[in-house]
Design an enzyme around this catalytic site. Structure first.
Site, PDB file in Angstrom:
ATOM      1  CG  ASP A 160       1.142   0.279  10.856  1.00 23.35           C
ATOM      2  OD1 ASP A 160       0.860   1.053  12.543  1.00 23.35           O
ATOM      3  OD2 ASP A 160       1.123   0.221  10.275  1.00 23.35           O
ATOM      4  CG  ASP A 176      -0.423  -0.407   2.016  1.00 23.98           C
ATOM      5  OD1 ASP A 176       1.095  -0.652   2.796  1.00 23.98           O
ATOM      6  OD2 ASP A 176      -0.905  -0.367   3.267  1.00 23.98           O
TER       7      ASP A 176
END
Length: 881
Positions: A482, A71
């Site tokens: 993350d 992404d």
């Protein structure tokens, strides 16, 4: 799990770094400068994965040719010989940073050398540039670009649907692209060189995740989401006549053309109330399979169905493996075994708890089996085993209660593909990795198949901060989005675990004590728990601190040079300071909330801060700050600064915006005044590394624009001259979050990226700074300070007893009884057998005549722990004290 990765590039954009023209040089123009260059080798500090892989594409005509899209981290090609992925978009530059978000990939089955990528990261204002279609005739080794008149969203909601980009399998000069934001369906008839809208296509989509989102991120129309050709309706060299297209519209999700794209109609009888995430055609049996979800993904989805459409009769059949009432997830991952077309698989991509689910049918969807079932709740019976030994952090250090397991089978599982040439190989993407198996058909035989990470070479982390200590077992500390971050003791190996206790979702900042690198601190984001953690063993183990009142996020943190105190600027609260490890914290005065904080690397009571154009200094351990009188600094907050190890008050500051002050500044008086370097047009990071041979000042590294060129630069003369050390093939888009040199190896630099992980580079000559060979006499005192069964601690004092100063030293000795060093501080070391070499670190390289330097270590012993009887500095034997 991927929303946090938006922030790095977006914050840079908001500060104005990526648009506009640079300010004029103060002394001379770029055209008058000669830019030196060096050749580097570039690698990743291995983490393996770390981000969402929304698409995996196998070529349908050539064995072992596969691609993966990420992404925000570019695209990759599978290398079968090494079972690794090769990055394909490292050439994307600073101004085109959004083109590392890949919303779709297409591999040409007619000419397998051709591959296409639809790129662009955000469709809202965060990305200033439109999207593009990249085309390659050498499998992604090089690219040509066709700019589009609209944006694409590789990191937008709905990015797991697709593929939006497709090559006609009969006439490969024809391609289709589904666009978001109401831009419709587009077509190229010249192999991707130019594009035009298919004006006859009737539906541009209308589904948005959140209409109330004023940022435009969740409120964008997800648009046209996939294109599938029925290859049996064309012949070689002639356009395929039947084409299916998926649209983000809950009532009208599938359209078809039967005349080569001239006219289109809604497919009659289709299910409503769902979005078709995938449309996969089995031309052999005449079935179009569709995976439906009530949401666009990749995070959301509460209900779903699977359907089969018979292309000859128009018959729709609900083949859902689970009744709609029993789903709490949507379906997305969908694949057909091309060698056995009646075999298909699908994923419940949004089944977060207790795990994702994968379904398999060998009879065209009439019956299904699952990757796991409940044997007796909460116990599970798995058809698979998982081996994550190659990427052990995938367990997250978790020990969950059943029915959860560690590692998980996955989450955000929107990509799933069976190798079209090998029914035993399947790969699927998750929010953190690519998993795969090479004995998939064991599923049908009733025995377990093995799932392993198939992700080596694919590095997809967003890097917020980097730190390279001068000594200790850690070579590098990273702060990542993350997955928290890692302590690397070997850059070529995947660390066993990310930081735990606590495990931040995102680490925003970290620091170590310059003269006591065993003391390390990190701060970050966590839904519940402390936002700060400490280590006293060089980052090997951690313990959570205590938050001051009001803290909501990590912010920035600084450790005193000796580790005796800390200053923290967290989100949600003002700047805080503490003596010890944070109990209690006290509010700092004289500095605004949200300031970036750093420490002086020599004086443990001196700290620095920056906020909105003002530089702040504390000389009492962070209790009070005073605004500096320095002027001309950047007015915004996109600024990064650091103090030089070994010299008090030596501070470098980089940052700014193209519509104001922007560049690199240097202070030698603790920030009282700053001098702007006239030869640096723009700079966004600053870091220090080992000095070059003969240099009296540490090496500088920066991500900057110098002489009109954006790149990574090195200076060995305090910024007087600069050498570009990357090249156009190695740009990695946005590199403005952090940079640091290596204090132990001259020329080595560590670079942050926003999706390509931690990049490190070495000069092609390797370590060109040989160990120093000081002249004159030396003396050594070796003292065992503690001893226990199997272990001991020792201190070594090395004295320069000659008449000339040392600018570096290297001490050699041999253990007599097979002792082995386990940890050494205040020096760098290597041990080969019983022979040890200890070298200076940056801050203790200079030893005046008559002065001493000390370091210590812990080691192991067995039987006898005799003291070494001979020490040498270079060729000089040292007397024993």
């Amino acid at each position: 799990m991927r929303r946090t990765r938006i922030l790095t590039a977006v914050l840079a954009l908001a500060a104005g770094l990526l648009a506009g023209t640079p300010p004029a040089l103060a002394a001379h123009s770029a055209s008058q400068m000669t830019l030196a260059a060096d050749t580097y080798t570039w690698k990743n500090a291995r983490i393996d994965g770390g981000g969402f892989v929304p698409g995996i594409v196998f070529n349908r005509s050539e064995k072992n040719l596969a691609y993966a899209r990420t992404d925000i981290g570019g695209a990759y090609r599978w290398q079968e010989s090494s079972k690794t992925w090769t990055p394909l978009l490292d050439s994307v530059g600073w101004n085109d940073w959004g083109h590392t978000g890949v919303v779709s990939l297409a591999s040409d089955a007619v000419n397998p050398d051709k591959v296409y990528a639809a790129v662009g990261t955000y469709t809202n204002s965060w990305d200033p540039k439109n999207g593009a279609v990249l085309r390659s005739s050498d499998r992604g080794a090089s690219w040509q670009k066709a700019d589009l008149p609209f944006k694409l969203g590789g990191n937008m909601p709905g990015r797991g649907m697709g593929e939006r980009l497709a090559v006609d399998p009969n006439k490969n000069s024809v391609l289709y692209l589904g666009a978001p934001s109401g831009k419709g369906l587009w077509r190229s008839t010249d192999s991707g060189a130019s594009w035009s809208q298919v004006t006859t296509f009737p539906n541009v989509g209308n589904y948005v995740q959140d209409p109330g989102d004023t940022s435009g991120y969740a409120s964008d129309n997800q648009g046209v989401v996939w294109v599938t050709f029925d290859e049996k309706t064309g012949t070689s060299g002639s356009a395929t006549q039947t084409i299916y297209v998926g649209v983000a519209d809950l009532q009208n999700s599938v359209y078809r053309s039967t005349d080569g794209g001239a006219t289109w109609s809604r497919l009659a009888g289709q299910p409503t109330g769902y979005l078709a995430h995938k449309g996969v055609l089995d031309a052999t049996n005449g079935y179009l399979y569709l995976a439906y979800s009530d949401k666009g993904g990749p995070y959301d989805g509460g209900k779903g169905q699977l359907w089969r459409y018979a292309t000859a009769t128009g018959t729709w059949t609900n083949i859902s493996p689970v009744a709609e009432a029993d789903t709490y997830y949507g379906f997305s991952g969908l694949t057909v075994d091309r060698r056995h077309p009646g075999t298909l698989m699908a994923t419940g991509y949004s089944s977060w708890w207790p795990d994702t689910q994968i379904f398999r049918s060998t009879d065209s969807g009439a019956t299904w089996t699952r990757a796991w079932d409940y044997s007796s709740y909460p116990s599970r019976s798995n058809r698979y085993t998982m081996d994550v030994s190659s990427t052990p952090w995938l367990t997250w250090g978790a020990n969950p209660s059943p029915p959860e397991q560690a590692p998980k089978l996955g989450w955000m599982t929107e990509s799933l593909e069976i190798d079209p040439f090998n029914s035993d190989r399947m790969m699927y993407g998750t929010g953190a990795t690519i998993y795969g198996t090479e004995n998939l058909t064991n599923w049908d035989a009733g025995s377990q198949f093995t799932i392993k990470p198939m992700v080596r070479g694919l590095e997809e982390t967003a890097v917020n901060d980097l730190a390279a200590p001068p000594s200790g077992g850690a070579l590098l500390f990273s702060a990542l989005g993350d997955i928290g971050g890692f302590r690397h003791t070997d850059l070529t190996k995947v660390p066993s675990m990310m930081y735990t206790q606590p495990n931040f979702t995102t680490t925003t900042s970290l620091d170590f004590a310059e003269t006591n690198p065993n003391t390390v601190v990190r701060v970050g984001d966590l839904d519940a728990g402390p936002h700060i953690a400490f280590s006293t063993d060089n980052g090997a183990n951690w313990f959570g601190g205590t938050d001051p009142s009001g803290v909501s996020g990590g912010g920035t943190v600084a450790a005193a040079s000796d580790g005796s105190r800390f200053v923290w600027s967290p989100a949600g609260a003002g700047v805080q300071y503490t003596t010890g490890f944070g109990t209690p914290w006290s509010a700092s005065s004289g500095i605004p909330a949200g300031a970036t904080v750093e420490s002086d690397r020599v004086d443990p009571k001196t700290f620095y801060g920056f906020k909105s154009g003002k530089f702040y200094v504390s000389s009492d351990g962070g209790a009070t700050f005073t605004a500096s009188s320095a002027t001309g600094l950047p007015s915004g907050d996109s600024v990064r600064f650091k103090a030089l190890p070994g010299t008090k008050g030596d501070v470098w500051l980089a940052g700014g915006a193209s519509d104001g002050a922007y560049g690199l500044w240097h202070s030698t008086n603790g920030g009282t005044t700053f001098t702007k370097l006239a030869n640096v047009e723009q700079a966004d990071t600053i870091g220090f590394g080992k000095a070059a041979t003969g240099a009296s000042y540490q090496t500088l590294y920066t991500s900057a624009k110098i002489a009109g060129v954006r790149g990574i630069f090195r200076s060995t003369d305090k910024g007087s001259t600069w050498t570009r050390i990357n090249d156009d093939a190695h740009q990695w888009a946005f590199t403005g979050a952090a940079i640091t040199g290596d204090p132990r190896i001259y020329g080595r630099v560590y670079i942050s990226t926003n999706g390509r992980g931690v990049i490190y580079g070495d000069t092609t000559g390797g370590d060109t700074d040989p160990p120093p060979t000081p002249t004159g006499a030396c003396a050594v005192t070796y003292k065992i300070t503690n001893q226990w069964s199997g272990g001991f601690q020792a201190d070594i004092q090395l004295t320069n007893t000659g008449t000339t100063p040392w600018t570096g030293w290297s001490l050699d000795w041999t253990f007599l009884n097979g002792q082995s060093i386990t940890q050494l501080w205040n020096a760098d070391y290597t041990q080969s057998g019983t022979t040890v070499t200890a070298k200076n670190v940056t801050w203790n390289a200079n030893v005046a005549a008559g002065s001493s330097v000390s370091f210590g270590f812990t080691g192991s012993w067995s039987g006898t722990n005799g003291k070494p009887t001979a020490f040498k500095v270079g060729d000089q034997s040292c007397s024993l004290g």
